[in-house]
Motif scaffolding. Structure first.
Motif, PDB file in Angstrom:
ATOM      1  N   TYR A 185      20.346  39.577   8.598  1.00  5.78           N
ATOM      2  CA  TYR A 185      18.966  39.122   8.750  1.00  5.78           C
ATOM      3  C   TYR A 185      18.893  37.831   9.553  1.00  5.78           C
ATOM      4  O   TYR A 185      18.020  37.680  10.426  1.00  5.78           O
ATOM      5  N   ARG A 186      19.801  36.911   9.276  1.00  5.52           N
ATOM      6  CA  ARG A 186      19.775  35.629   9.978  1.00  5.52           C
ATOM      7  C   ARG A 186      20.199  35.783  11.436  1.00  5.52           C
ATOM      8  O   ARG A 186      19.697  35.086  12.314  1.00  5.52           O
ATOM      9  N   LEU A 270      12.504  38.116   2.428  1.00  3.80           N
ATOM     10  CA  LEU A 270      12.749  38.966   1.257  1.00  3.80           C
ATOM     11  C   LEU A 270      14.210  38.892   0.832  1.00  3.80           C
ATOM     12  O   LEU A 270      14.527  38.881  -0.364  1.00  3.80           O
ATOM     13  N   ASN A 271      15.109  38.838   1.816  1.00  5.47           N
ATOM     14  CA  ASN A 271      16.522  38.687   1.499  1.00  5.47           C
ATOM     15  C   ASN A 271      16.795  37.339   0.843  1.00  5.47           C
ATOM     16  O   ASN A 271      17.584  37.251  -0.107  1.00  5.47           O
ATOM     17  N   THR A 272      16.134  36.290   1.326  1.00  8.91           N
ATOM     18  CA  THR A 272      16.304  34.960   0.739  1.00  8.91           C
ATOM     19  C   THR A 272      15.775  34.930  -0.689  1.00  8.91           C
ATOM     20  O   THR A 272      16.372  34.299  -1.573  1.00  8.91           O
ATOM     21  N   LEU A 273      14.668  35.607  -0.938  1.00 10.16           N
ATOM     22  CA  LEU A 273      14.124  35.663  -2.295  1.00 10.16           C
ATOM     23  C   LEU A 273      15.132  36.287  -3.251  1.00 10.16           C
ATOM     24  O   LEU A 273      15.262  35.857  -4.403  1.00 10.16           O
ATOM     25  N   GLU A 274      15.872  37.265  -2.773  1.00 15.88           N
ATOM     26  CA  GLU A 274      16.856  37.933  -3.622  1.00 15.88           C
ATOM     27  C   GLU A 274      18.057  37.051  -3.906  1.00 15.88           C
ATOM     28  O   GLU A 274      18.562  37.021  -5.045  1.00 15.88           O
ATOM     29  N   HIS A 275      18.535  36.322  -2.904  1.00 12.25           N
ATOM     30  CA  HIS A 275      19.799  35.604  -3.045  1.00 12.25           C
ATOM     31  C   HIS A 275      19.641  34.095  -3.233  1.00 12.25           C
ATOM     32  O   HIS A 275      20.557  33.452  -3.769  1.00 12.25           O
ATOM     33  N   GLN A 276      18.545  33.514  -2.763  1.00 14.24           N
ATOM     34  CA  GLN A 276      18.316  32.082  -2.901  1.00 14.24           C
ATOM     35  C   GLN A 276      16.867  31.838  -3.328  1.00 14.24           C
ATOM     36  O   GLN A 276      16.068  31.271  -2.583  1.00 14.24           O
TER      37      GLN A 276
END
Length: 493
Positions: A185-186, A270-276
């Protein structure tokens, strides 16, 4: 002078200062290398002189930006051994090989073909020169791949073990380290941001020369020029066709890629919400949990002492809709995070809004250009050109704001949830760190200020009709006739 300061705070300020300077140049050169490959490919396919003129114009700017990016990247590596020696020791078995892969694959590829790209068009033939340009463009992407893989591992560490010395060491699979959960994603979001950054600079350059042509100051193609003027200046200041071509290509890029970037940013969120999740809480300004749907806070003043956002302008439940695709979905707040694990909310909150606001402005500029194109006014709508000119630096501001959001949002950790920033610094006294910080600031503003000034002067001059190659470009000084000369020609925490 610096005795009263915290050396870790000074080290973080120094790293933030140098990484911000460094990030500007790769963000530009990644997109510009690909743009040069496109220009040369179009010239080979169509034979149009304007594409060759633009290639020769932008390659001069690329050479300067690439050189400044390399120099600033060396300084970044230097800091790991001085201010962040503990971090280097503990993460070296993971990050060291990733940095080595970047040098062995990307930097060697770029360095190996850069000379051919800059000076070899008349020496190696069109096909081989185009291949060299594509290799340099590919090298910039591979460099971004490895740097972002290393940095993403610090955000979402996977595939590691911790040995008896407290070091992070590789597990059975390097793939788990390289392709950590946040990396894809990044990578997409950052590379697209680099392409948009370049497009906005190219568009601003075209807009500048279109506005000047409208005032009757330049543009050979806009009308007849006296023979005496042509004799005195065989290469006019800027080509009207080149300005129009630059502006059109850049506006296509903004119109097509800005929506893609917004989608990519949403997926990364959304990926950040899951992991951070704590980072997203700070971005959204959610000090409190919302069990029945969280509001989207557009603006406000985060109040760390009272744990609230003062003067908040909100859209009820919109944050739950964006992050969970459900108006009534519950969202946890920073009240679920221990105080000593919270990121600095105010910085993350505002840097995120700067990034998103500029992203929406890019989308608006792209849509405006589509309206102008449909009306046949792409090249004679001054307000559109002024807007594109104002948006020229927006890509640089947006990528730095996004980087601040990402990196400050990871605090208080260098390796998320595993290694604190306070446990990563070298045991240095504040005066030692402060002295190097002052030296960096002075040298950076002097050296990179001159380099940036030179790039701006080249942009103001614009692409000539019959643009010379780098080695054929004349030096013009007051009272001296032109004479041909030859011009000689990354790691984030």
């Amino acid at each position: 002078m610096f005795d009263a300061f915290d050396p870790i705070v000074l080290a973080r300020i120094q790293f933030a200062f140098t990484v911000s300077f460094h990030f500007i140049f790769p963000a530009f050169s990644i997109g510009l290398a690909s743009y040069l490959a496109v220009l040369e490919g179009l010239w080979l396919r169509t034979g149009k002189q304007v594409y060759l003129d633009l290639f020769r114009f932008w390659i001069k700017i690329f050479a300067v930006a690439f050189a400044m990016g390399v120099v600033s990247g060396i300084v970044m590596s230097y800091q790991f051994g001085t201010n962040w020696a503990v971090f280097s020791d503990k993460t070296g078995p993971i990050l060291g090989p990733l940095m080595a892969y970047e040098v062995l694959t990307a930097f060697f590829l770029e360095a190996g073909f850069l000379g051919v790209m800059l000076f070899g068009m008349k020496k190696v033939g069109k096909g081989l020169h185009f291949a060299a340009t594509c290799c340099v463009a590919t090298g910039t992407f591979i460099s971004a791949f490895w740097i972002l893989s290393a940095n993403s591992w610090m955000h979402t560490p996977t595939g590691f073990e911790i040995n008896a010395a407290g070091q992070f060491v590789p597990g059975p699979s390097w793939a788990a380290i390289i392709f950590n959960p946040s990396f894809p994603y990044r990578l997409v979001h950052t590379v697209i941001g680099a392409y948009l950054t370049t497009a906005l600079v190219v568009g601003a350059t075209g807009a500048w020369h279109l506005l000047k042509a409208r005032r009757g100051e330049v543009a050979r193609s806009s009308g007849p020029i006296e023979p005496s003027v042509v004799a005195a200046n065989p290469h006019p200041t800027a080509s009207g066709e080149a300005a129009r071509t630059m502006f059109s290509m850049a506006m296509w890029m903004a119109a097509v890629v800005a929506p893609v970037q917004i989608f990519a940013g949403d997926m990364q969120g959304l990926n950040t919400l899951e992991h951070q999740p704590a980072k997203v809480m700070a971005m959204e300004g959610h000090y409190d949990s919302h069990p029945d749907g969280a509001p989207l806070i557009l603006f406000g003043l985060p109040n760390a002492r009272e744990k609230r956002v003062d003067y908040a302008v909100e859209i009820p439940k919109a944050s739950s809709l964006i992050l969970k695709h459900d108006l009534n979905a519950p969202l946890a707040g920073l009240d679920t995070i221990p105080d000593d694990r919270e990121p600095p909310v105010a910085i993350v909150f505002w840097s995120f809004r700067v990034m998103v606001g500029l992203g929406m402005a890019m989308l608006g500029l792209g849509l405006w250009s589509l309206v102008a194109r449909a009306r046949g006014r792409l090249y004679d709508w001054p307000w559109l050109h002024r807007a594109a000119l104002v948006m020229g630096p927006a890509g640089f501001v947006a990528v730095i704001a996004g980087w601040i959001t990402t990196e400050v949002g990871r605090q208080p950790f260098t390796v998320y949830n595993l290694l604190r920033t306070t446990h990563s610094a070298s045991p240095l006294a504040a005066p030692a760190v402060g002295a190097s910080l002052v030296a960096f600031v002075a040298v950076y503003f002097a050296v990179f200020g001159i380099g940036t000034w030179y790039i701006v002067k080249l942009i103001q001059k614009g692409a000539e009709a019959g643009e010379p190659e780098i080695q054929d470009a004349p030096i013009r000084t007051a009272g001296i006739a032109p004479s041909p000369v030859q011009h000689p020609t990354e790691v984030q925490q």
